[in-house]
Write a protein that holds these residues in place. Structure first.
Motif, PDB file in Angstrom:
ATOM      1  N   GLU A  33       0.860  -1.183   0.000  1.00 12.63           N
ATOM      2  CA  GLU A  33       0.000   0.000   0.000  1.00 12.63           C
ATOM      3  C   GLU A  33       0.896   1.232   0.000  1.00 12.63           C
ATOM      4  O   GLU A  33       1.748   1.391   0.871  1.00 12.63           O
ATOM      5  CB  GLU A  33      -0.903  -0.007   1.233  1.00 12.63           C
ATOM      6  CG  GLU A  33      -1.835   1.188   1.318  1.00 12.63           C
ATOM      7  CD  GLU A  33      -2.718   1.139   2.551  1.00 12.63           C
ATOM      8  OE1 GLU A  33      -3.460   2.119   2.780  1.00 12.63           O
ATOM      9  OE2 GLU A  33      -2.660   0.136   3.286  1.00 12.63           O
ATOM     10  N   ASP A  34       0.712   2.094  -0.987  1.00 12.87           N
ATOM     11  CA  ASP A  34       1.529   3.291  -1.118  1.00 12.87           C
ATOM     12  C   ASP A  34       0.915   4.413  -0.290  1.00 12.87           C
ATOM     13  O   ASP A  34      -0.164   4.919  -0.604  1.00 12.87           O
ATOM     14  CB  ASP A  34       1.617   3.711  -2.583  1.00 12.87           C
ATOM     15  CG  ASP A  34       2.709   4.750  -2.825  1.00 12.87           C
ATOM     16  OD1 ASP A  34       3.160   5.375  -1.840  1.00 12.87           O
ATOM     17  OD2 ASP A  34       3.108   4.934  -3.987  1.00 12.87           O
ATOM     18  N   LEU A  35       1.603   4.781   0.799  1.00  7.97           N
ATOM     19  CA  LEU A  35       1.132   5.853   1.669  1.00  7.97           C
ATOM     20  C   LEU A  35       1.758   7.198   1.313  1.00  7.97           C
ATOM     21  O   LEU A  35       1.545   8.182   2.020  1.00  7.97           O
ATOM     22  CB  LEU A  35       1.453   5.515   3.132  1.00  7.97           C
ATOM     23  CG  LEU A  35       0.877   4.208   3.677  1.00  7.97           C
ATOM     24  CD1 LEU A  35       1.328   4.000   5.119  1.00  7.97           C
ATOM     25  CD2 LEU A  35      -0.636   4.179   3.576  1.00  7.97           C
ATOM     26  N   GLY A  36       2.529   7.217   0.247  1.00  8.99           N
ATOM     27  CA  GLY A  36       3.218   8.437  -0.140  1.00  8.99           C
ATOM     28  C   GLY A  36       4.607   8.506   0.453  1.00  8.99           C
ATOM     29  O   GLY A  36       5.607   8.568  -0.266  1.00  8.99           O
ATOM     30  N   GLU A  62       3.778  11.404  12.957  1.00  6.84           N
ATOM     31  CA  GLU A  62       2.717  11.311  11.956  1.00  6.84           C
ATOM     32  C   GLU A  62       2.950  10.129  11.017  1.00  6.84           C
ATOM     33  O   GLU A  62       2.009   9.416  10.645  1.00  6.84           O
ATOM     34  CB  GLU A  62       2.638  12.607  11.141  1.00  6.84           C
ATOM     35  CG  GLU A  62       2.149  13.823  11.908  1.00  6.84           C
ATOM     36  CD  GLU A  62       3.227  14.452  12.788  1.00  6.84           C
ATOM     37  OE1 GLU A  62       4.418  14.041  12.673  1.00  6.84           O
ATOM     38  OE2 GLU A  62       2.889  15.351  13.576  1.00  6.84           O
ATOM     39  N   GLN A  63       4.200   9.899  10.639  1.00  3.55           N
ATOM     40  CA  GLN A  63       4.508   8.775   9.762  1.00  3.55           C
ATOM     41  C   GLN A  63       4.271   7.439  10.473  1.00  3.55           C
ATOM     42  O   GLN A  63       3.687   6.512   9.895  1.00  3.55           O
ATOM     43  CB  GLN A  63       5.953   8.877   9.280  1.00  3.55           C
ATOM     44  CG  GLN A  63       6.187  10.002   8.290  1.00  3.55           C
ATOM     45  CD  GLN A  63       7.656  10.248   8.003  1.00  3.55           C
ATOM     46  OE1 GLN A  63       8.524   9.880   8.809  1.00  3.55           O
ATOM     47  NE2 GLN A  63       7.959  10.854   6.871  1.00  3.55           N
ATOM     48  N   ILE A  64       4.723   7.343  11.724  1.00  2.00           N
ATOM     49  CA  ILE A  64       4.521   6.105  12.484  1.00  2.00           C
ATOM     50  C   ILE A  64       3.032   5.847  12.677  1.00  2.00           C
ATOM     51  O   ILE A  64       2.553   4.710  12.519  1.00  2.00           O
ATOM     52  CB  ILE A  64       5.241   6.180  13.843  1.00  2.00           C
ATOM     53  CG1 ILE A  64       6.749   6.293  13.635  1.00  2.00           C
ATOM     54  CG2 ILE A  64       4.910   4.950  14.695  1.00  2.00           C
ATOM     55  CD1 ILE A  64       7.527   6.563  14.910  1.00  2.00           C
ATOM     56  N   ALA A  65       2.276   6.883  12.994  1.00  2.00           N
ATOM     57  CA  ALA A  65       0.834   6.736  13.185  1.00  2.00           C
ATOM     58  C   ALA A  65       0.162   6.316  11.881  1.00  2.00           C
ATOM     59  O   ALA A  65      -0.714   5.435  11.876  1.00  2.00           O
ATOM     60  CB  ALA A  65       0.229   8.043  13.694  1.00  2.00           C
TER      61      ALA A  65
END
Length: 252
Positions: A33-36, A62-65
């Motif tokens: 899944e591409d989260l950016g 924010e990235q970890i969450a």
């Protein structure tokens, strides 16, 4: 996607509650899944038996969450986060059901699973100062479904402390030996145990220890057979490998 999710899809196809095309679409969409900012590998658990682990150092809260929420949405029940500092953990715990251990710098979502490994993973340290690395190994193994026993401060400066625990050493299925200084603990345990020994050199020591390089080289040159070595302070890698060994089956 874990094995249970795959099995559920296959059962739905078998029971005609899902078409082959619908099943193919789900399977095609699941590999990552591409989260950016990250490409989340949902199929790692299916390929390797263990889902992707989040390396917390260098990532924002924010990235970890975002990664954690995507894994939870995909059905992941237990999520392991390594090298997570206390400040980030406090922020994450405001929105996520995070369990955090400050000594090992490990956070995890979900409850610790019931151990399903073959036997016991024994984590031993040369000294108390090695405990942060040892706890990273021990908690990693526990989150991955292993029964873990701890045997701390049994280094070669007082060998009788180790020899007083021969029962635990002899009955373990795999042993993680964590030590700094000259790293002799792994060789001693390797000469006593009939199971694989994973040696973890730590950066604990005085000037000439070169940040753990001395212990690393000593462990790599161990004369005891059956000793493997991970990188300096890599408790996670040792706990992960111990879990893989402990889930291969077989009996003592």
């Amino acid at each position: 996607m874990d094995k249970e999710k795959i099995q559920s899809i296959l059962h739905d196809v078998q029971n005609c509650s899902m078409s082959v095309d619908e099943a193919m679409l789900q399977l095609k969409m699941e590999p990552f899944e591409d989260l950016g900012f990250a490409k989340l590998d949902h199929h790692r658990g299916l390929r390797q038996g263990i889902a992707e682990v989040i390396y917390g150092a260098g990532k924002t809260t924010e990235q970890i969450a975002g990664i954690s929420e995507a894994m939870l949405k995909a059905g992941q029940k237990n999520i392991l986060i390594t090298r997570l500092d206390k400040e980030k953990a406090e922020i994450l715990s405001q929105t996520l059901p995070l369990h955090y251990d400050e000594m090992s710098r490990i956070g995890y979502l979900g409850e610790l699973p019931e151990p399903d490994g073959t036997g016991t993973v024994l984590v031993a340290t040369g000294g108390t100062s090695d405990m942060p690395v040892a706890e990273e190994a021990a908690l990693t193994a526990e989150v991955l479904g292993n029964h873990v026993d701890r045997l701390y401060d049994v280094g070669v400066a007082g060998l009788h402390r180790l020899l007083a625990h021969l029962d635990e050493i002899m009955s373990a299925y795999v042993i993680v030996a964590v030590a700094g200084m000259e790293g002799a603990l792994a060789s001693v345990i390797g000469g006593l145990a009939d199971c694989p020994v994973i040696a973890v050199p730590t950066s604990v020591g005085y000037g000439a220890s070169f940040g753990g390089l001395s212990a690393l080289l000593s462990m790599l040159n161990s004369c005891a057979s059956g000793v493997s070595v991970v990188n300096i302070d890599n408790g996670f890698g040792a706990g992960y490998l111990a879990s893989m060994i402990n889930h291969m089956g077989g009996h003592k």
